[in-house]
Write an enzyme that holds these catalytic residues in place. Sequence first.
Site, PDB file in Angstrom:
ATOM      1  N   TYR A   1      11.913  42.148  19.480  1.00 36.58           N
ATOM      2  CA  TYR A   1      11.367  43.398  18.919  1.00 36.58           C
ATOM      3  C   TYR A   1      10.049  43.767  19.582  1.00 36.58           C
ATOM      4  O   TYR A   1       9.156  42.926  19.729  1.00 36.58           O
ATOM      5  CB  TYR A   1      11.138  43.275  17.403  1.00 36.58           C
ATOM      6  CG  TYR A   1      10.130  44.296  16.909  1.00 36.58           C
ATOM      7  CD1 TYR A   1      10.452  45.657  16.915  1.00 36.58           C
ATOM      8  CD2 TYR A   1       8.847  43.924  16.522  1.00 36.58           C
ATOM      9  CE1 TYR A   1       9.525  46.613  16.538  1.00 36.58           C
ATOM     10  CE2 TYR A   1       7.907  44.866  16.127  1.00 36.58           C
ATOM     11  CZ  TYR A   1       8.243  46.211  16.141  1.00 36.58           C
ATOM     12  OH  TYR A   1       7.327  47.147  15.785  1.00 36.58           O
TER      13      TYR A   1
ATOM     14  N   SER B   1      40.194  45.448  45.533  1.00 39.70           N
ATOM     15  CA  SER B   1      38.943  45.151  44.821  1.00 39.70           C
ATOM     16  C   SER B   1      38.064  46.387  44.635  1.00 39.70           C
ATOM     17  O   SER B   1      36.889  46.381  44.962  1.00 39.70           O
ATOM     18  CB  SER B   1      38.151  44.070  45.563  1.00 39.70           C
ATOM     19  OG  SER B   1      38.903  42.907  45.686  1.00 39.70           O
TER      20      SER B   1
ATOM     21  N   ASP C   1      45.429  43.937  33.352  1.00 39.60           N
ATOM     22  CA  ASP C   1      46.041  44.972  32.515  1.00 39.60           C
ATOM     23  C   ASP C   1      47.528  44.757  32.256  1.00 39.60           C
ATOM     24  O   ASP C   1      48.110  45.459  31.426  1.00 39.60           O
ATOM     25  CB  ASP C   1      45.877  46.346  33.182  1.00 39.60           C
ATOM     26  CG  ASP C   1      44.470  46.886  33.063  1.00 39.60           C
ATOM     27  OD1 ASP C   1      43.605  46.190  32.505  1.00 39.60           O
ATOM     28  OD2 ASP C   1      44.236  48.024  33.532  1.00 39.60           O
TER      29      ASP C   1
ATOM     30  N   CYS D   1      36.610  51.839  37.218  1.00 39.95           N
ATOM     31  CA  CYS D   1      35.611  52.164  36.193  1.00 39.95           C
ATOM     32  C   CYS D   1      34.572  53.144  36.726  1.00 39.95           C
ATOM     33  O   CYS D   1      33.958  53.900  35.969  1.00 39.95           O
ATOM     34  CB  CYS D   1      34.897  50.905  35.721  1.00 39.95           C
ATOM     35  SG  CYS D   1      35.990  49.518  35.400  1.00 39.95           S
TER      36      CYS D   1
HETATM   37  C1  LIG Z   1      38.882  56.001  35.160  1.00 45.88           C
HETATM   38  C2  LIG Z   1      38.820  54.585  34.685  1.00 45.88           C
HETATM   39  C3  LIG Z   1      37.648  54.091  34.130  1.00 45.88           C
HETATM   40  C4  LIG Z   1      37.588  52.786  33.673  1.00 45.88           C
HETATM   41  N1  LIG Z   1      36.410  52.332  33.120  1.00 45.88           N
HETATM   42  C5  LIG Z   1      36.339  51.056  32.673  1.00 45.88           C
HETATM   43  C6  LIG Z   1      35.124  50.560  32.123  1.00 45.88           C
HETATM   44  O1  LIG Z   1      34.117  51.276  32.055  1.00 45.88           O
HETATM   45  N2  LIG Z   1      35.095  49.280  31.679  1.00 45.88           N
HETATM   46  C7  LIG Z   1      36.188  48.449  31.759  1.00 45.88           C
HETATM   47  O2  LIG Z   1      36.101  47.280  31.360  1.00 45.88           O
HETATM   48  N3  LIG Z   1      37.357  48.900  32.289  1.00 45.88           N
HETATM   49  C8  LIG Z   1      37.459  50.175  32.736  1.00 45.88           C
HETATM   50  N4  LIG Z   1      38.627  50.633  33.289  1.00 45.88           N
HETATM   51  C9  LIG Z   1      39.807  49.736  33.308  1.00 45.88           C
HETATM   52  C10 LIG Z   1      39.805  48.844  34.544  1.00 45.88           C
HETATM   53  O3  LIG Z   1      39.711  49.608  35.710  1.00 45.88           O
HETATM   54  C11 LIG Z   1      41.081  48.036  34.552  1.00 45.88           C
HETATM   55  O4  LIG Z   1      41.164  47.315  33.356  1.00 45.88           O
HETATM   56  C12 LIG Z   1      41.136  47.071  35.717  1.00 45.88           C
HETATM   57  O5  LIG Z   1      41.158  47.760  36.923  1.00 45.88           O
HETATM   58  C13 LIG Z   1      42.385  46.207  35.601  1.00 45.88           C
HETATM   59  O6  LIG Z   1      42.469  45.379  36.713  1.00 45.88           O
HETATM   60  P1  LIG Z   1      43.875  44.787  37.144  1.00 45.88           P
HETATM   61  O7  LIG Z   1      43.628  44.006  38.382  1.00 45.88           O
HETATM   62  O8  LIG Z   1      44.529  44.136  36.000  1.00 45.88           O
HETATM   63  O9  LIG Z   1      44.784  46.062  37.429  1.00 45.88           O
HETATM   64  P2  LIG Z   1      44.596  47.244  38.475  1.00 45.88           P
HETATM   65  O10 LIG Z   1      43.185  47.532  38.731  1.00 45.88           O
HETATM   66  O11 LIG Z   1      45.469  48.345  37.976  1.00 45.88           O
HETATM   67  O12 LIG Z   1      45.229  46.642  39.787  1.00 45.88           O
HETATM   68  C14 LIG Z   1      46.595  46.360  39.898  1.00 45.88           C
HETATM   69  C15 LIG Z   1      46.963  46.546  41.356  1.00 45.88           C
HETATM   70  O13 LIG Z   1      48.291  46.109  41.527  1.00 45.88           O
HETATM   71  C16 LIG Z   1      48.929  46.950  42.455  1.00 45.88           C
HETATM   72  N5  LIG Z   1      50.363  46.810  42.222  1.00 45.88           N
HETATM   73  C17 LIG Z   1      51.051  47.082  41.089  1.00 45.88           C
HETATM   74  N6  LIG Z   1      52.364  46.780  41.254  1.00 45.88           N
HETATM   75  C18 LIG Z   1      52.479  46.316  42.516  1.00 45.88           C
HETATM   76  C19 LIG Z   1      53.593  45.841  43.275  1.00 45.88           C
HETATM   77  N7  LIG Z   1      54.823  45.799  42.757  1.00 45.88           N
HETATM   78  N8  LIG Z   1      53.381  45.446  44.539  1.00 45.88           N
HETATM   79  C20 LIG Z   1      52.119  45.489  45.086  1.00 45.88           C
HETATM   80  N9  LIG Z   1      51.041  45.927  44.420  1.00 45.88           N
HETATM   81  C21 LIG Z   1      51.221  46.326  43.138  1.00 45.88           C
HETATM   82  C22 LIG Z   1      48.385  48.330  42.129  1.00 45.88           C
HETATM   83  O14 LIG Z   1      48.495  49.194  43.234  1.00 45.88           O
HETATM   84  C23 LIG Z   1      46.930  48.013  41.768  1.00 45.88           C
HETATM   85  O15 LIG Z   1      46.049  48.165  42.858  1.00 45.88           O
HETATM   86  C24 LIG Z   1      38.721  51.939  33.773  1.00 45.88           C
HETATM   87  C25 LIG Z   1      39.912  52.431  34.331  1.00 45.88           C
HETATM   88  C26 LIG Z   1      39.963  53.731  34.780  1.00 45.88           C
HETATM   89  C27 LIG Z   1      41.252  54.245  35.371  1.00 45.88           C
END
Ligand SMILES: Cc1cc2nc3c(=O)[nH]c(=O)nc-3n(C[C@H](O)[C@H](O)[C@H](O)COP(=O)(O)OP(=O)(O)OC[C@H]3O[C@@H](n4cnc5c(N)ncnc54)[C@H](O)[C@@H]3O)c2cc1C
Length: 465
Positions: A439, A50, A296, A54
């Site tokens: 406004y 968690s 994602d 971002c």
């Molecule tokens: C630098 C940066 C800035 C960002 N800024 C923004 C923003 O301003 N606004 C916005 O809306 N979004 C932003 N994002 C995008 C946002 O962080 C992601 O869309 C979000 O984290 C997606 O969440 P998620 O849970 O789908 O995937 P993730 O956050 O990628 O989490 C997936 C997790 O699954 C784990 N995992 C993967 N495969 C396995 C496996 N086989 N076994 C066990 N664990 C596994 C990974 O280790 C990871 O922790 C940003 C991203 C980055 C990198």
Amino acid sequence: MTMSDARGTRERLVVIGGDAAGMSAASQARRLRGPDELEIVAFERGHFTSFSACGIPYWVGGDVPDRDRLIARTAEEHRARDIDLRLRTEVTELDLDRGRVRARDVDSGAESWTSYDKLVIATGARPIRPELPGMDAPGVHGVQTLDDGQALLDTLSRTRGRRAVVVGAGYIGVEMAEAMLHRGYEVTVVNRGAEPMATLDPDMGRLVREAMEGMGITMVNDAEVTELLTGDDGGVRAVATEDAEYPADVVVLGIGVRPETTLARAAGLPLGEHGGLLTDRSMRVRGYENIWAGGDCVEVLDLVSGQQRHIPLGTHANKHGQIIGAGAGGGYATFPGVVGTAVSKVCDLEIARTGLREKDAHRVGLRFESVTIESTSRAGYYPNASPMTVKMLAELRTGRLLGVQIVGREGAGKRVDIAAVALTAGMTVDQMTTLDLGYAPPFSPVWDPVLVAARKAATKIRATV
Ligand SMILES: Cc1cc2nc3c(=O)[nH]c(=O)nc-3n(C[C@H](O)[C@H](O)[C@H](O)COP(=O)(O)OP(=O)(O)OC[C@H]3O[C@@H](n4cnc5c(N)ncnc54)[C@H](O)[C@@H]3O)c2cc1C
């Protein structure tokens, strides 16, 4: 060693991925069903759960003082709510026939199977890292995880030179350019596209480039990186393109991401043309009653174009998690789709978009008019009114709003939310002109810039009917 798990009598929910989508799902399911009814096991291969990726650019840039502020809920907090969270444990195989997952302890290598009644796939996205010479050299950093952010900060504290090259000029690239400027680096952004921010039309991207150049950032467009050159110590010393070399003491990669669907693909789950998992509106993987996916790693329905797209954003991942948790917890909720809203900034320049760009509209065969207007963030006479450019696309004949892009200073970015609501409601630009927006001189001109654009677009549409 491979072991089997002992099943209890409770139903078991297994979650793969311990960040936004996965832990939102686990938390929501726990809210709906207590531990005596539902056992929840969550696997996360990384060190953290968690966390806000971002926030990484603002932590690296120094606006956020320490890493732990980016952690919304720690592993201990999840465990206190009876979620069996297993950090540093990677799921390596899905066995759909027997309803179980194989997991490996990343540190010890020990493997075990865990069976499930319900499964959530929330594996996120994988950063694109082209196989170029020098890509793994010290001083080359991605910014996907908190470990990545820490590694970059460690390099910055060790590096004596002050030249940073950011590869990629999407929102992560421009946010990292700001971070490196804040750290006192000379910044070069090397970008494959004609202008930065390919999520905008090029005419709006040009405004971003000009503003970034005004901040002292060297912008290199239409450039394909061919190699990362290393020095005698093995560390990165320059970024090479076909035409030039850009000296670098540190390189930050922001080239984009792809859905992380290795497990799903191997298990034969349905994937879309962008490589993301396909789900129905309740975020169930299509054709599977007891498997959900979100964040994602999935494709989403674009409500404006009607097409499936991959839009990896935290705002969607959190919502998906809520929907999934409701379903897995025995309730019911659906996710209607997205309109493609995003906002970001580089220093004091705010950049926002929602809906379709010109090329998106062309791709799906929509005929449209586009208008671009200049206005200000506050009443022109009010102190610190700053210029703002709004571009708006509307469908020919119907006048339906198709998309909005905004570039400006303070107050520009979040104005895009007006357009996001209008898009969701399927409003025409004509209907938008009478929206009852707030406004007062410190907040906007009497005609808000979004309304000025809507008026101009409505006039143009009327003239073509
Ligand atoms: C630098 C940066 C800035 C960002 N800024 C923004 C923003 O301003 N606004 C916005 O809306 N979004 C932003 N994002 C995008 C946002 O962080 C992601 O869309 C979000 O984290 C997606 O969440 P998620 O849970 O789908 O995937 P993730 O956050 O990628 O989490 C997936 C997790 O699954 C784990 N995992 C993967 N495969 C396995 C496996 N086989 N076994 C066990 N664990 C596994 C990974 O280790 C990871 O922790 C940003 C991203 C980055 C990198």
